[in-house]
Design a protein around this motif. Structure first.
Motif, short mmCIF file in Angstrom:
data_model
loop_
_atom_site.label_atom_id
_atom_site.label_comp_id
_atom_site.label_asym_id
_atom_site.label_seq_id
_atom_site.Cartn_x
_atom_site.Cartn_y
_atom_site.Cartn_z
N UNK A 1 40.59 -16.72 -6.06
CA UNK A 1 39.34 -16.40 -5.38
C UNK A 1 39.31 -17.03 -3.99
N UNK A 2 38.48 -16.49 -3.09
CA UNK A 2 38.34 -17.11 -1.76
C UNK A 2 37.92 -18.57 -1.89
N UNK A 3 38.38 -19.39 -0.98
CA UNK A 3 38.08 -20.83 -1.05
C UNK A 3 36.57 -21.07 -1.05
N UNK A 4 36.13 -21.96 -1.91
CA UNK A 4 34.71 -22.27 -2.00
C UNK A 4 33.93 -21.37 -2.94
N UNK A 5 34.59 -20.34 -3.49
CA UNK A 5 33.93 -19.43 -4.41
C UNK A 5 34.39 -19.70 -5.83
N UNK A 6 33.50 -19.43 -6.80
CA UNK A 6 33.89 -19.36 -8.20
C UNK A 6 33.38 -18.02 -8.72
N UNK A 7 33.76 -17.60 -9.93
CA UNK A 7 33.32 -16.28 -10.41
C UNK A 7 31.81 -16.11 -10.40
N UNK A 8 31.08 -17.18 -10.72
CA UNK A 8 29.62 -17.16 -10.74
C UNK A 8 29.07 -16.77 -9.37
N UNK A 9 29.48 -17.49 -8.33
CA UNK A 9 28.96 -17.22 -6.98
C UNK A 9 29.48 -15.90 -6.43
N UNK A 10 30.74 -15.59 -6.70
CA UNK A 10 31.36 -14.41 -6.11
C UNK A 10 30.77 -13.11 -6.67
N UNK A 11 30.57 -13.03 -7.98
CA UNK A 11 30.04 -11.79 -8.56
C UNK A 11 28.60 -11.57 -8.09
N UNK A 12 27.87 -12.66 -7.84
CA UNK A 12 26.51 -12.50 -7.30
C UNK A 12 26.54 -12.01 -5.86
N UNK A 13 27.55 -12.41 -5.12
CA UNK A 13 27.63 -12.04 -3.69
C UNK A 13 28.16 -10.63 -3.48
N UNK A 14 29.21 -10.24 -4.24
CA UNK A 14 29.84 -8.94 -3.96
C UNK A 14 29.51 -7.87 -4.99
N UNK A 15 28.94 -8.26 -6.14
CA UNK A 15 28.58 -7.27 -7.15
C UNK A 15 29.69 -7.01 -8.15
N UNK A 16 29.31 -6.38 -9.27
CA UNK A 16 30.24 -6.19 -10.39
C UNK A 16 31.39 -5.24 -10.05
N UNK A 17 31.10 -4.12 -9.37
CA UNK A 17 32.16 -3.14 -9.09
C UNK A 17 33.25 -3.74 -8.21
N UNK A 18 32.83 -4.45 -7.17
CA UNK A 18 33.82 -5.07 -6.27
C UNK A 18 34.60 -6.15 -7.01
N UNK A 19 33.94 -6.88 -7.90
CA UNK A 19 34.64 -7.92 -8.66
C UNK A 19 35.68 -7.29 -9.59
N UNK A 20 35.32 -6.17 -10.23
CA UNK A 20 36.28 -5.47 -11.10
C UNK A 20 37.50 -5.01 -10.29
N UNK A 21 37.26 -4.54 -9.08
CA UNK A 21 38.38 -4.12 -8.24
C UNK A 21 39.30 -5.30 -7.92
N UNK A 22 38.70 -6.48 -7.75
CA UNK A 22 39.50 -7.68 -7.48
C UNK A 22 40.50 -7.95 -8.60
#
Length: 222
Positions: free
Chosen positions: A145-166
């Motif tokens: 994940x990008x530095x400073x992010x965890x799954x909790x913060x990242x999925x809230x920021x980019x949304x579920x669809x973008x996280x699935x693509x990751x």
């Protein structure tokens, strides 16, 4: 006398049959430790249990992959966004017992790490554990994940669809292994390649799956 879990949000930890065998507690203040688990007992060994694995198996009929994260809130927030195939390691390092349990239910484990130096060190430990678990037909991948992010913060920021693509950008074990062992080695010269071969071949030989092991040897030869 005082309550072990005073002033903490409680997370029930369930075994593979759905029975609550322990609890995790997260502080509401800046008190340390941030997370606290029940003590080890005859029915609870934190090196074997994974938070959310029972729920993932119930929510997803065919678990084609499981995402392994670190924290309780990572699992909870991903589930709140409809990503129900995550499990957490109860704040401990990944163990061989964890991997053995995961591969009972899925052929593909995706390890999720922070993109910082600590995340890279955790990935190196995961590679070391994954190699002897790699029977033919099993897969392991690494998502940074990008530095400073965890799954909790990242999925809230980019949304579920973008996280699935990751998840589809996760690095396969084969690539991660070569990347890890070639750090600091000059592969432009023969002596560098010989050094890589000397370091990497013992690791490849730990792979029990004959087909995967031979494919990795071929890749090393190339």
């Amino acid at each position: 006398l005082y309550d072990r879990f005073r002033d903490r949000i409680m997370f029930p930890i369930r075994d593979n049959r759905g029975r609550t065998v322990a609890f995790g507690g997260r502080v509401l203040t800046d008190e340390k430790p941030k997370y606290l688990n029940s003590p080890e007992t005859a029915i609870f060994h934190k090196g074997q249990e994974l938070y959310g694995l029972y729920e993932a198996r119930r929510a997803v009929r065919d678990l084609d992959r499981i995402l392994v994260v670190e924290g309780y809130m990572d699992v909870v927030m991903l589930a709140q966004h409809g990503i129900n195939n995550a499990a957490g390691t109860l704040g401990t390092s990944l163990s061989a017992s964890h991997l053995s349990r995961l591969y009972r239910y899925t052929p593909h484990v995706v390890f999720c790490f922070d993109g910082d130096e600590a995340g890279r060190r955790a990935a190196a430990r995961a590679v070391d554990l994954a190699l002897p678990a790699m029977q033919d037909g099993r897969q392991a991948s690494f998502l940074f994940l990008p530095e400073g992010e965890d799954p909790d913060s990242l999925v809230q920021r980019i949304g579920a669809d973008a996280f699935r693509q990751l998840l589809y950008t996760a690095v396969p074990l084969s690539e991660q292994l070569f990347e890890q062992y070639s750090q600091g080695i000059d592969l432009e010269h023969l002596d560098g390649r010989a050094r890589l071969s000397n370091l990497l071949l013992p690791a490849i030989n730990r792979i029990p799956g004959e087909v995967f092991r031979e494919l990795m040897r071929s890749s090393l030869a190339e």
